[in-house]
Design an enzyme around this catalytic site. Structure first.
Site, PDB file in Angstrom:
ATOM      1  N   LYS A 125       0.811  -1.217   0.000  1.00 21.07           N
ATOM      2  CA  LYS A 125       0.000   0.000   0.000  1.00 21.07           C
ATOM      3  C   LYS A 125       0.841   1.261   0.000  1.00 21.07           C
ATOM      4  O   LYS A 125       0.398   2.298  -0.488  1.00 21.07           O
ATOM      5  CB  LYS A 125      -0.952   0.005   1.201  1.00 21.07           C
ATOM      6  CG  LYS A 125      -2.114  -0.927   1.021  1.00 21.07           C
ATOM      7  CD  LYS A 125      -3.246  -0.526   1.917  1.00 21.07           C
ATOM      8  CE  LYS A 125      -4.453  -1.391   1.709  1.00 21.07           C
ATOM      9  NZ  LYS A 125      -5.475  -1.164   2.736  1.00 21.07           N
ATOM     10  N   LYS A 141     -14.219  -0.836  -1.248  1.00 27.12           N
ATOM     11  CA  LYS A 141     -14.494   0.600  -1.358  1.00 27.12           C
ATOM     12  C   LYS A 141     -13.481   1.256  -2.284  1.00 27.12           C
ATOM     13  O   LYS A 141     -13.792   2.166  -3.029  1.00 27.12           O
ATOM     14  CB  LYS A 141     -14.388   1.259   0.034  1.00 27.12           C
ATOM     15  CG  LYS A 141     -15.652   1.163   0.842  1.00 27.12           C
ATOM     16  CD  LYS A 141     -15.396   1.523   2.292  1.00 27.12           C
ATOM     17  CE  LYS A 141     -15.290   0.291   3.140  1.00 27.12           C
ATOM     18  NZ  LYS A 141     -15.013   0.503   4.547  1.00 27.12           N
ATOM     19  N   LYS A 187     -12.312  -8.277  -6.376  1.00 21.66           N
ATOM     20  CA  LYS A 187     -12.783  -8.294  -4.984  1.00 21.66           C
ATOM     21  C   LYS A 187     -13.610  -7.031  -4.709  1.00 21.66           C
ATOM     22  O   LYS A 187     -13.175  -5.930  -5.069  1.00 21.66           O
ATOM     23  CB  LYS A 187     -11.551  -8.326  -4.062  1.00 21.66           C
ATOM     24  CG  LYS A 187     -11.879  -8.174  -2.610  1.00 21.66           C
ATOM     25  CD  LYS A 187     -10.626  -7.911  -1.769  1.00 21.66           C
ATOM     26  CE  LYS A 187     -11.056  -7.613  -0.348  1.00 21.66           C
ATOM     27  NZ  LYS A 187     -10.380  -6.714   0.436  1.00 21.66           N
TER      28      LYS A 187
END
Ligand code: ADP
Ligand code: TRP
Length: 334
Positions: free
Chosen positions: A119, A200, A197
């Site tokens: 990330k 959000k 998947k």
């Protein structure tokens, strides 16, 4: 028999904080089941500090996001009378434990957590707080002496990290914390409207609070089996995200398998999606009504979170007294 301490949490992230079907199937539904089993002392947290580790710039709507998560928790069946539902930042003991643990955790432990590498590049995150994300999660669990943590497999590395931190603390200062056990949620990863998947961050999600017309629109534009272009082409239901949702929400999903596989001209993707929409709305309507009712009284939602925090704090502050004693820190009675 003593109930085991169960701790779990979700971030008030995304544009609105509203939870989606993936969050429900992958986490919330399981929490509600565990709550109703009566076997656990339940702590269900809204981890607002965690949401700041990636989204610290846009905090204007943070309160709204938090209230949406609280409403989704309760509308899905979490009951403030049976579970302690609370906001992380109202229990400052999480932060104190996070700080003390930061003294004993080597930086490379944090750097090698897979979500950090992935990330930090993907989202361009390089803050100290973001590096400490898994340690804050460890503190969330440890401050209640959490024994059971129901999470999806995507959280496996975070939980293993927590167990390492527990072992390190216990070996330095004495056996104070139990090693928390994961309770894997068995549902498969729920696909989103684009077949990836549901998340959000991919904007492919169906929220628990989406109005009927939005649900209709989202399902009608959903990806299907890419090799079924014409109605008469044979379909591959197990590769089709629409079918995967049928399996969850349509009790008679088996009936659509053969017409799809055989390329029946009576049965096409448009019909299939319409049928899914009806089943999905039957599931979502009561949740949406309940969450709207809850959100019409934000004061009451805030009171629920604050009274949950008060209960949580009792347990967390008792743990912190033990932690300070174990570390021989001066305890001054003020
Ligand atoms: P998002 O990817 O939308 O930001 P989070 O990472 O905040 O979702 O996930 C919160 C919880 O919901 C986690 O326990 C995770 O395992 C579960 N979860 C999220 N998306 C899915 C999905 N598509 N299928 C199953 N579980 C999911
Ligand atoms: N990292 C978790 C997630 O993204 C959220 C979380 C924070 C959590 N603290 C926790 C989950 C403690 C379980 C226990 O889903």
């Amino acid at each position: 028999m003593r109930k085991k301490v169960l701790l779990s949490g979700m971030q008030p992230s995304g544009e609105t904080g509203m939870l989606h079907l993936g969050n429900y199937e992958g986490a919330l539904k399981n929490w509600v089941r565990l709550q109703n089993s009566g076997k656990y002392e339940m702590y269900c947290c809204i981890v607002d500090w965690h949401s700041l580790t990636s989204n610290y710039k846009h905090t204007k709507n943070l309160t709204k996001r938090i209230l949406n998560v609280a409403a989704d928790y309760i509308a899905s069946g979490l009951d403030p009378k049976k579970s302690t539902i609370f906001l992380q930042s109202l229990v400052k003991e999480h932060a104190e434990l996070h700080l003390l643990l930061s003294m004993i955790v080597p930086v490379p432990w944090l750097e090698r957590v897979p979500s950090y590498k992935q990330k930090s590049v993907e989202l361009g995150l390089d803050s100290f707080g973001f590096l400490g994300y898994p340690l804050l999660m460890a503190a969330d669990i440890m401050v209640y002496k959490g024994e059971v943590v129901p999470v999806g497999k995507d959280q496996a590395a975070h939980l293993e990290f927590t167990r390492e931190v527990v072992r390190r603390f216990n070996s330095l200062y004495g056996e104070l914390f139990p090693e928390p056990q994961p309770l894997w949620t068995e549902v498969p990863i729920l696909p989103g409207t684009d077949g990836r998947k549901m998340s959000k961050s991919y904007n492919n999600h169906i929220s628990l609070g989406d109005p009927q017309e939005i649900v209709r629109k989202k399902i009608s534009s959903m990806f299907t089996d890419p090799s079924k272009i014409h109605r008469s082409d044979p379909g591959h239901p197990n590769r089709c995200p629409v079918y995967l949702l049928h399996k969850l929400y349509n009790p008679e999903y088996e009936k659509i398998y053969n017409p799809c596989v055989s390329g029946s001209t009576e049965w096409g993707c448009v019909k299939c999606k319409k049928l899914l929409t009806e089943h999905l709305l039957a599931f979502l309507d009561p949740i949406r009504k309940k969450r709207e009712e809850l959100l019409s009284d934000p004061g009451e939602l805030m009171r629920i979170l604050a009274s949950g925090a008060e209960k949580a704090r009792e347990k967390a502050s008792a743990t912190m007294r033990e932690v300070r004693a174990a570390m021989h820190m001066l305890e001054a009675e003020l």
